[in-house]
Design an enzyme around this catalytic site. Structure first.
Site, PDB file in Angstrom:
ATOM      1  N   LYS A  80      31.747  14.654  25.310  1.00  0.00           N
ATOM      2  CA  LYS A  80      31.623  14.950  26.729  1.00  0.00           C
ATOM      3  C   LYS A  80      33.037  14.933  27.290  1.00  0.00           C
ATOM      4  CE  LYS A  80      30.872  13.655  31.212  1.00  0.00           C
ATOM      5  NZ  LYS A  80      31.049  12.606  32.221  1.00  0.00           N
TER       6      LYS A  80
ATOM      7  N   TYR B 134      33.385  10.261  24.924  1.00  0.00           N
ATOM      8  CA  TYR B 134      33.499  10.562  26.357  1.00  0.00           C
ATOM      9  C   TYR B 134      34.977  10.525  26.707  1.00  0.00           C
ATOM     10  CZ  TYR B 134      32.565   9.907  31.430  1.00  0.00           C
ATOM     11  OH  TYR B 134      32.516  10.007  32.797  1.00  0.00           O
TER      12      TYR B 134
ATOM     13  N   THR C  32      30.057   7.563  34.714  1.00  0.00           N
ATOM     14  CA  THR C  32      30.832   7.239  35.908  1.00  0.00           C
ATOM     15  C   THR C  32      29.917   7.124  37.133  1.00  0.00           C
ATOM     16  OG1 THR C  32      32.734   8.380  34.969  1.00  0.00           O
ATOM     17  CG2 THR C  32      32.779   7.968  37.336  1.00  0.00           C
TER      18      THR C  32
ATOM     19  N   TYR D  87      42.070   0.728  30.475  1.00  0.00           N
ATOM     20  CA  TYR D  87      43.001  -0.289  30.953  1.00  0.00           C
ATOM     21  C   TYR D  87      44.212  -0.402  30.031  1.00  0.00           C
ATOM     22  CZ  TYR D  87      45.054  -4.294  33.239  1.00  0.00           C
ATOM     23  OH  TYR D  87      45.947  -5.116  33.894  1.00  0.00           O
TER      24      TYR D  87
END
Length: 306
Positions: free
Chosen positions: A173, A145, A56, A119
């Site tokens: 993660k 993730y 990110t 999305y």
């Protein structure tokens, strides 16, 4: 103190502090690959245990495919085996994720981090099929993730159990900030490596059995977060708690005047490391917020030059 060795399934034995390194930009918002590599070197010199480009904080969702490939190459070339490089390769489609994964493997990344598709909604079957196809495409260790606040797709513990059965899925993660979910996941899958994805949970995540943390604060102050991890690892719980308190304060300072992401690059500038702007629509802090950030970091006595 909790046992927090990496999972036995993880050939990289990831542990400690793994910053989600920044993507540097020139003033025209084109990617500055040289400074991107220099930032990875900066955190490694600060003692971190691995680097994670294109998380990110690396603004991966704002980059083209070519730019993403260039970032992975630049970081892998710079770090060159000093610590593991786990490259973010996730995308909304399985097709594109596989292409990024194959590229990361071809240029020498040590592992890949695959964010849940975003999305569009992803159900259990879609998640399992996605990760299986990506894992089958490469021989690298795969880290899931999990960041449902950004992707709109949360993984249930049942789905995680099926993902854990995929051969080269070796870790997770978790940025859900759902501590009960994470605690149950760690408990159910001792063979996997778990990295917490929030600086608010460094101490807490080690207590519940994570082997490390993906830390945005470590993008700016790697020494601070490494000190916290090592204090915990050495059994000095009091010092670890004190350092977690300081990390809370630094994290709050980054939020001065709005977006957390802008705090990282703005604070880096205050340390004398200029990674350029964020890519629009993200932006650095304005002058007033920057001054407030500087004052808060000076009060915390962390703002020594990089």
């Amino acid at each position: 103190m909790a046992h927090h060795d990496p999972g036995s399934a993880d050939p990289l034995s990831l542990r400690g502090v793994v910053p989600p390194t920044v993507t540097a930009f020139h003033e025209d918002e084109s990617v500055d690959y040289e400074t991107t590599a220099e930032h990875a070197r900066f955190v490694v010199d600060g003692g971190v245990h691995g680097v994670f480009p294109l998380g990110t904080n690396g603004e991966f969702a704002l980059l083209t495919g070519d730019e993403r490939r260039g970032v992975v190459e630049a970081v892998v070339d710079e770090i060159d085996g000093d610590v593991p490089v786990i490259a973010g390769v996730g995308a909304p489609s399985t097709h594109e994720t596989i292409a990024h994964a194959e590229h990361a493997e071809s240029v020498g990344a040590d592992g890949i981090v695959v964010v849940t598709p975003y999305y569009y909604p992803v159900d259990h079957r879609a998640a399992v099929d996605h990760y299986r196809r990506v894992a089958d495409a490469v021989d690298l260790p795969v880290y899931i993730y999990h960041i449902p606040s950004k992707t709109g797709n949360a993984l249930s513990l049942e789905t995680l159990a099926d993902l854990a059965a995929i051969e080269n899925v070796v870790g997770c993660k978790d940025s859900s900030k759902d501590v009960p979910w994470l605690a149950q996941a760690v408990d159910a899958h001792p063979d996997l490596t778990f990295l917490a994805g929030s600086d608010s949970l460094v101490f807490a995540s080690l207590e519940i059995g994570c082997s490390g943390v993906v830390s945005a604060v470590a993008n700016v102050f790697p020494e601070l977060v490494v000190d916290l991890y090592e204090a915990y690892d050495d059994g000095d719980e009091e010092r670890a708690r004190d350092l977690q308190s300081l990390v809370f304060d630094v994290r709050d300072a980054f939020k001065t005047g709005g977006a957390y992401m802008s705090g990282v690059k703005t604070a880096l500038r205050l340390r004398g490391f200029d990674a350029g702007p964020l890519r629009s629509p993200l932006r650095l802090k304005d002058e007033e917020s920057t001054e407030e950030l500087r004052e808060r970091l000076e009060e915390l006595d962390v703002l020594r030059p990089a």
